[in-house]
Design an enzyme around this catalytic site. Structure first.
Site, PDB file in Angstrom:
ATOM      1  N   LYS A   1       0.832  -1.200   0.000  1.00  0.00           N
ATOM      2  CA  LYS A   1       0.000   0.000   0.000  1.00  0.00           C
ATOM      3  C   LYS A   1       0.873   1.258   0.000  1.00  0.00           C
ATOM      4  CE  LYS A   1      -3.829  -2.661   1.869  1.00  0.00           C
ATOM      5  NZ  LYS A   1      -5.023  -2.715   2.750  1.00  0.00           N
TER       6      LYS A   1
ATOM      7  N   HIS B   1      -1.768  -5.994   0.997  1.00  0.00           N
ATOM      8  CA  HIS B   1      -2.975  -6.740   0.658  1.00  0.00           C
ATOM      9  C   HIS B   1      -2.595  -8.146   0.203  1.00  0.00           C
ATOM     10  CE1 HIS B   1      -6.666  -7.873  -1.467  1.00  0.00           C
ATOM     11  NE2 HIS B   1      -5.862  -8.291  -2.427  1.00  0.00           N
TER      12      HIS B   1
ATOM     13  N   ASN C   1      -2.646  -0.874   6.871  1.00  0.00           N
ATOM     14  CA  ASN C   1      -2.108  -2.177   7.274  1.00  0.00           C
ATOM     15  C   ASN C   1      -1.089  -2.749   6.292  1.00  0.00           C
ATOM     16  OD1 ASN C   1      -3.839  -2.815   5.244  1.00  0.00           O
ATOM     17  ND2 ASN C   1      -5.108  -4.250   6.399  1.00  0.00           N
TER      18      ASN C   1
HETATM   19  P1  ATP Z   1      -6.927  -7.091   2.175  1.00  0.00           P
HETATM   20  O1  ATP Z   1      -8.209  -7.414   1.414  1.00  0.00           O
HETATM   21  O2  ATP Z   1      -6.436  -5.682   1.928  1.00  0.00           O
HETATM   22  O3  ATP Z   1      -5.851  -8.097   2.075  1.00  0.00           O
HETATM   23  P2  ATP Z   1      -8.203  -8.069   4.500  1.00  0.00           P
HETATM   24  O4  ATP Z   1      -8.797  -9.139   3.673  1.00  0.00           O
HETATM   25  O5  ATP Z   1      -7.433  -8.466   5.705  1.00  0.00           O
HETATM   26  O6  ATP Z   1      -7.300  -7.081   3.709  1.00  0.00           O
HETATM   27  P3  ATP Z   1     -10.722  -6.730   4.231  1.00  0.00           P
HETATM   28  O7  ATP Z   1     -11.766  -6.982   5.237  1.00  0.00           O
HETATM   29  O8  ATP Z   1     -10.834  -7.344   2.881  1.00  0.00           O
HETATM   30  O9  ATP Z   1      -9.325  -7.059   4.909  1.00  0.00           O
HETATM   31  O10 ATP Z   1     -10.593  -5.147   4.071  1.00  0.00           O
HETATM   32  C1  ATP Z   1      -9.873  -4.566   3.009  1.00  0.00           C
HETATM   33  C2  ATP Z   1      -9.077  -3.399   3.520  1.00  0.00           C
HETATM   34  O11 ATP Z   1      -9.955  -2.393   4.008  1.00  0.00           O
HETATM   35  C3  ATP Z   1      -8.168  -3.726   4.690  1.00  0.00           C
HETATM   36  O12 ATP Z   1      -6.931  -4.240   4.284  1.00  0.00           O
HETATM   37  C4  ATP Z   1      -8.041  -2.377   5.371  1.00  0.00           C
HETATM   38  O13 ATP Z   1      -7.066  -1.557   4.713  1.00  0.00           O
HETATM   39  C5  ATP Z   1      -9.410  -1.770   5.169  1.00  0.00           C
HETATM   40  N1  ATP Z   1     -10.301  -2.052   6.290  1.00  0.00           N
HETATM   41  C6  ATP Z   1     -10.890  -3.234   6.594  1.00  0.00           C
HETATM   42  N2  ATP Z   1     -11.667  -3.143   7.674  1.00  0.00           N
HETATM   43  C7  ATP Z   1     -11.600  -1.852   8.071  1.00  0.00           C
HETATM   44  C8  ATP Z   1     -12.192  -1.111   9.127  1.00  0.00           C
HETATM   45  N3  ATP Z   1     -13.027  -1.670   9.986  1.00  0.00           N
HETATM   46  N4  ATP Z   1     -11.882   0.199   9.220  1.00  0.00           N
HETATM   47  C9  ATP Z   1     -11.038   0.779   8.333  1.00  0.00           C
HETATM   48  N5  ATP Z   1     -10.443   0.138   7.325  1.00  0.00           N
HETATM   49  C10 ATP Z   1     -10.716  -1.147   7.185  1.00  0.00           C
END
Ligand code: ATP
Length: 138
Positions: free
Chosen positions: A9, A116, A113
């Site tokens: 990111k 991805h 975070n």
């Molecule tokens: P990614 O899809 O990025 O690998 P993930 O599968 O662990 O991450 P998802 O639930 O798919 O998480 O969410 C996608 C992205 O959205 C996260 O990586 C994070 O950057 C953001 N995100 C997820 N949940 C939250 C939240 N509750 N508040 C803010 N940002 C969030």
């Protein structure tokens, strides 16, 4: 071997050398890599599954705030293995539960975070196609 899609990111692109070293040390081959500036429409397409979620506008803003590093990674059981190396979505939780993970080491919180990873083989194919479509050298 199984391929997956990984993305660094915008706020950790400056640490790409360090992060790529961790990726390689963990047994992945980096088989494709490109640095791209996503536009709003790209981010919305990429995160289509999060349509309607309250954090989507912030996520789109974040993911378009600078270039990202898109990668194809190859390893045995690559999809699950990369999710494992990433650690939990929330970097603060990752520091407690998975201290050596990428998100523990390089992420900040639950939205910033670091990286991805595709959550399934089907997602990996979809996401790889967005960033690395079949095309001539470019
Ligand atoms: P990614 O899809 O990025 O690998 P993930 O599968 O662990 O991450 P998802 O639930 O798919 O998480 O969410 C996608 C992205 O959205 C996260 O990586 C994070 O950057 C953001 N995100 C997820 N949940 C939250 C939240 N509750 N508040 C803010 N940002 C969030």
């Amino acid at each position: 071997k199984q391929r997956t899609f990984a993305m660094l990111k915008p706020d950790v692109v400056e640490k790409m050398g360090h992060i790529m070293k961790v990726i390689i040390q963990n047994g992945f081959k980096i088989t494709k890599l490109k640095m791209v500036q996503m536009k709003r429409d790209h981010a919305l397409e990429f995160y289509a599954e999060h349509k309607g979620k309250p954090f989507l506008p912030f996520l789109v803003e974040y993911m378009t705030s600078g270039p990202v590093i898109a990668m194809e990674l190859l390893a045995d059981n690559g999809v699950a293995k990369w999710r494992e190396l990433l650690g939990p979505t929330d970097s603060e939780q990752a520091r407690k539960d998975a201290p050596g993970s990428i998100r523990a080491l390089f992420g900040k919180d639950k939205s910033l975070n670091a990286a991805h990873g595709s959550d399934s083989c089907a997602s990996a194919e979809r996401e790889l196609n967005i960033f690395f479509p079949m095309s001539p050298i470019a």
